[in-house]
Each structure stands twice: as structure tokens, then as C-alpha cells.
Write a protein that holds these residues in place. Structure first.
Motif, mmCIF file in Angstrom:
data_model
loop_
_atom_site.group_PDB
_atom_site.id
_atom_site.type_symbol
_atom_site.label_atom_id
_atom_site.label_comp_id
_atom_site.label_asym_id
_atom_site.label_seq_id
_atom_site.Cartn_x
_atom_site.Cartn_y
_atom_site.Cartn_z
ATOM 1 N N TRP A 188 32.178 45.746 73.492
ATOM 2 C CA TRP A 188 32.464 44.314 73.386
ATOM 3 C C TRP A 188 33.871 43.980 72.917
ATOM 4 O O TRP A 188 34.413 42.974 73.356
ATOM 5 N N THR A 206 32.581 42.263 84.619
ATOM 6 C CA THR A 206 32.734 42.557 83.199
ATOM 7 C C THR A 206 31.456 42.232 82.435
ATOM 8 O O THR A 206 31.045 42.989 81.539
ATOM 9 N N HIS A 249 35.888 44.054 76.072
ATOM 10 C CA HIS A 249 35.358 43.094 77.044
ATOM 11 C C HIS A 249 35.648 41.655 76.642
ATOM 12 O O HIS A 249 35.856 40.808 77.499
ATOM 13 N N GLN A 283 29.209 44.801 80.334
ATOM 14 C CA GLN A 283 28.924 44.553 78.919
ATOM 15 C C GLN A 283 27.422 44.545 78.646
ATOM 16 O O GLN A 283 26.965 45.124 77.665
#
Length: 100
Positions: free
Chosen positions: A61, A49, A64, A53
Motif C-alpha cells: 500500500w 493498481t 500503491h 493492491q
């Protein structure tokens, strides 16, 4: 093709990145569902992740942050009482009762 043209993860060749992401995305969620190697699986998904990102979708974001929060909870607290990890290691971590 996506890893060559759109994702372009640095430091990894596109073929290796594609195989690694496929492996991680299919194995670790299954391990989390059954509760086996939960902290390790959550750590692997957290790393993936963070790579997504930082290098692939920086504008993602909001989603995430949710994933990272949930994965950090599993890493910090463990999988819970209904898991294979608890069955395998739950009794090993309990304090022994002193005998008089």
C-alpha cells in the motif's frame, strides 16, 4: 506461471490475466508519456493498481498510494499543455469570444 501460482487474480483465468496485464503495463504508460488518451490510460492503470493492491500484494500500500494519487491527479486535471490531447482537444474546450 506467476499468474497461476503467485498472483492468482480472482475471476480471470491466469492466461487472460497475464496477457491483459502485459498489454496494460506496456501500452498505457507510453500513452501517458506522449499525452494521448491520458485520462483513459490513467483510469486503466488505476484499475490495475487497485486489483494489485486488493488481490495480489495487499502489503504494498505505501507504493500503491503514491501511484493512485498521481493517477487521480491526471484523471482529474488532464494531461497538461504539452500533450497530444491538448493539441487535439485544447481549442475545442475554449469559450468562444462574442463578436459585437
Amino acid at each position: 506461471m506467476l499468474f497461476r501460482e503467485e498472483y492468482q487474480v480472482p475471476l480471470l483465468p491466469p492466461d487472460l490475466a497475464a496477457y491483459t496485464a502485459t498489454f496494460v503495463e506496456h501500452l498505457f504508460p507510453v500513452l501517458l508519456v506522449v499525452g494521448f488518451a491520458s485520462r483513459l490510460s490513467a483510469l486503466g492503470l488505476l484499475a490495475m493498481t487497485l486489483v494489485i493492491q486488493l488481490f495480489v500484494y495487499p502489503s504494498g500500500w505505501p507504493q500503491h498510494i503514491l501511484w493512485i494519487g498521481l493517477l487521480l491527479l491526471i484523471i482529474a486535471r488532464g494531461p497538461g499543455a504539452i500533450s497530444l490531447d491538448h493539441l487535439a482537444w485544447g481549442r475545442a474546450h475554449t469559450a468562444p469570444v462574442p463578436v459585437r
